[in-house]
Enzyme design. Structure first.
Site, short mmCIF file in Angstrom:
data_model
loop_
_atom_site.label_atom_id
_atom_site.label_comp_id
_atom_site.label_asym_id
_atom_site.label_seq_id
_atom_site.Cartn_x
_atom_site.Cartn_y
_atom_site.Cartn_z
N HIS A 161 2.21 41.49 86.09
CA HIS A 161 1.41 41.44 84.85
C HIS A 161 1.85 42.52 83.86
O HIS A 161 1.06 43.00 83.06
CB HIS A 161 -0.08 41.60 85.16
N SER A 282 20.03 48.91 61.06
CA SER A 282 19.18 48.29 60.03
C SER A 282 19.78 48.61 58.67
O SER A 282 20.36 49.68 58.47
CB SER A 282 17.77 48.85 60.14
N LYS A 288 17.55 53.23 62.86
CA LYS A 288 17.40 52.11 63.79
C LYS A 288 18.66 51.79 64.59
O LYS A 288 19.76 51.81 64.06
CB LYS A 288 16.99 50.84 63.03
N ASN A 290 19.23 48.55 67.12
CA ASN A 290 18.52 47.39 67.63
C ASN A 290 19.30 46.66 68.73
O ASN A 290 20.51 46.51 68.62
CB ASN A 290 18.26 46.41 66.48
N GLU A 295 18.35 40.21 72.12
CA GLU A 295 17.40 39.47 71.26
C GLU A 295 17.96 38.11 70.89
O GLU A 295 17.28 37.08 70.95
CB GLU A 295 17.13 40.25 69.98
N LYS A 330 27.57 14.53 71.73
CA LYS A 330 28.58 15.59 71.73
C LYS A 330 28.13 16.91 71.12
O LYS A 330 28.36 17.97 71.70
CB LYS A 330 29.84 15.08 71.02
#
Ligand code: ARG
Length: 465
Positions: A161, A282, A288, A290, A295, A330
């Site tokens: 969880h 970024s 940043k 990333n 992703e 295709k």
């Protein structure tokens, strides 16, 4: 009757040319030309069989082989002019062959149809694609095993969880993915057997009136056997659907791994660093970095799953035998092949050389989540307490420790004894991460000893492939 002004393949029965938009709508050459190698290979095998059977003269065969070598050279060097007028890869190549060698080119299509021709080409193309994927999957799995070996004893929180559950090792976690990708490669190998059947000889749908020898063509093209039924051979694309399902599962596994990589790279989690060559920055926020590769892989899983749905839907309403619908097989198939091939190549590299594990961050996370609570319950059970009672006792211990703001091993023995007189000094080893890991010492468990044994077995499996 031979109409000298005949420009297109089926001008004979037509009284007007197709409109431009229809020509564009029905043509597939812009996407099926990538099967040109397979088309030429299959055509040569077909022509050789025709010659062996006395259906084609040796001279015609020699012209066809010579012509195909020229066509091949033209395509390879980029000189070949692909034309919308000739609809698809098959007609484009046949027309050019005929322009180069004359009569013999026009005889090549004896005893075959584009229906069995295209089914053969796709199977050859897909077979090559699967072989390439299997190689890449192996590299990827080797990378996972190498990473697992490096971090075989590195503790990290195992989650259920997405809450800290019990300690595992990073190596054990990587081997979980090894198992998923192992099954993916098994599925691909299994599916390859059903791809590897020869449709040629089915002709349009019913077979052909010439004394053909399909088995010899199958042998020449490396097919395991011929398709048994001509109607089935030209119409069903279940082999492509099956492959797409295996590919979708493989991408889904990559997507799960990607989700974890993104999470782990988040500075608030900080379990790993991904090498800069797999990240981007970024355009506005200078700080940043990333995790674009995972992703994007997670995102691309959507198109691969979608391709599977497209092919299933393409097939579901088709009566026997060939229908033009099948030309739509295709693009999804190629897209899936391309996407999975690139993704596996990048992931093999990234997992092999681009991941740095930040062990202390994982340790910090382990100490914040009462990760050894189950070990305390197991400890009490081993001293005679029924598991359900132990579960309740440990629940109270955790509540107490939480109030004190400490982890379980930080409690004193007198404090612990308050909860159960069964607890002794040796509890502290059970409550450490090292003790917790070492205790799960059976096949499939996370004890470093078991992880190392699993790595050995994984290597053997990869070697025996
Ligand atoms: N381009 C066609 C395809 O991809 C080849 C077969 C065409 N056959 C036909 N009868 N129109 O399926």
């Amino acid at each position: 009757m031979n109409n000298p002004s005949q420009q297109y393949t089926w001008d004979g029965v037509f009284s007007e040319p197709v409109s431009y938009i229809v020509k564009r709508y029905t043509a597939s050459v812009h996407f099926d030309k990538r099967m040109w190698r397979q088309d030429i290979r299959a055509s040569i095998a077909h022509a050789r069989m025709l010659a062996r059977q006395g259906i084609l003269s040796e001279n015609d065969l020699a012209d066809i082989e010579r012509g195909m070598a020229l066509v091949e050279a033209e395509i390879e060097s980029g000189r070949f002019e692909w034309s919308l007028d000739f609809e698809d890869v098959h007609l484009n190549i046949e027309k050019r062959l005929t322009a180069l060698v004359g009569e013999a080119g026009k005889r090549l299509h004896t005893g075959r149809s584009r229906n069995d021709q295209v089914a053969t080409d796709i199977r050859l193309y897909l077979r090559d694609g699967i072989d390439c994927l299997l190689d890449l999957l192996k590299l990827f799995q080797e990378a996972l095993v190498t990473l697992a070996e490096r971090e075989a004893a590195t503790p990290m929180p195992g989650f259920t969880h997405l809450q800290v559950a019990q300690p595992v090792t990073f190596g054990h976690h990587m081997l979980a993915y090894f198992e998923m990708f192992w099954r993916d490669s098994e599925r691909l190998r299994d599916c390859r057997r059903r791809v590897n059947r020869l449709p040629l000889g089915a002709a349009a749908l019913a077979g052909t009136t010439y004394p053909i020898d399909r088995e010899s063509v199958a042998v020449e093209l490396g097919f395991e056997a011929v398709c048994e039924n001509s109607l089935d051979a030209v119409s069903d694309r279940d082999f492509a659907i099956e492959f797409s399902a295996a590919a979708a599962l493989c991408m889904t596994h990559i997507s799960r791994l990607s989700e974890e990589l993104v999470l782990w790279m988040n500075p608030q989690v900080g379990f790993i660093r991904i090498a800069d060559r797999f990240c981007t920055g970024s355009s506005i926020m200078p700080q940043k970095k990333n995790p674009d590769v995972p992703e994007l892989a997670r995102g691309k899983t959507g198109r691969v799953n979608g391709n599977l749905m497209a092919l299933l839907t393409l097939m579901k309403g088709q009566p026997l035998a060939y229908n033009k619908d099948n030309q739509e097989d295709k693009e999804p198939l190629f897209d899936t092949l391309d996407t999975l091939t690139d993704t596996l190549a990048i992931f093999a590299d990234m997992m092999g050389t681009g991941i740095t594990v930040v062990a202390y961050r994982m340790k910090e996370a382990l100490h914040a989540g009462f990760a050894t609570a189950t070990d305390l319950a197991d400890y009490l059970v081993k001293r005679g307490m029924p598991f359900r009672d132990a579960h309740a006792v440990v629940g109270s211990v955790v509540k107490f420790a939480d109030k004190q703001g400490v982890d379980l091993p930080d409690l004193t023995l007198p404090q612990l004894k308050e909860f159960s007189p069964l607890i002794d000094e040796d509890v502290f080893f059970a409550l450490t991460v090292t003790g917790s890991l070492a205790a799960r010492n059976h096949i499939g468990g996370t004890a470093p000893e078991q992880v190392n044994a699993a790595i050995d077995r994984a290597r053997k499996r990869l070697g025996a492939e």
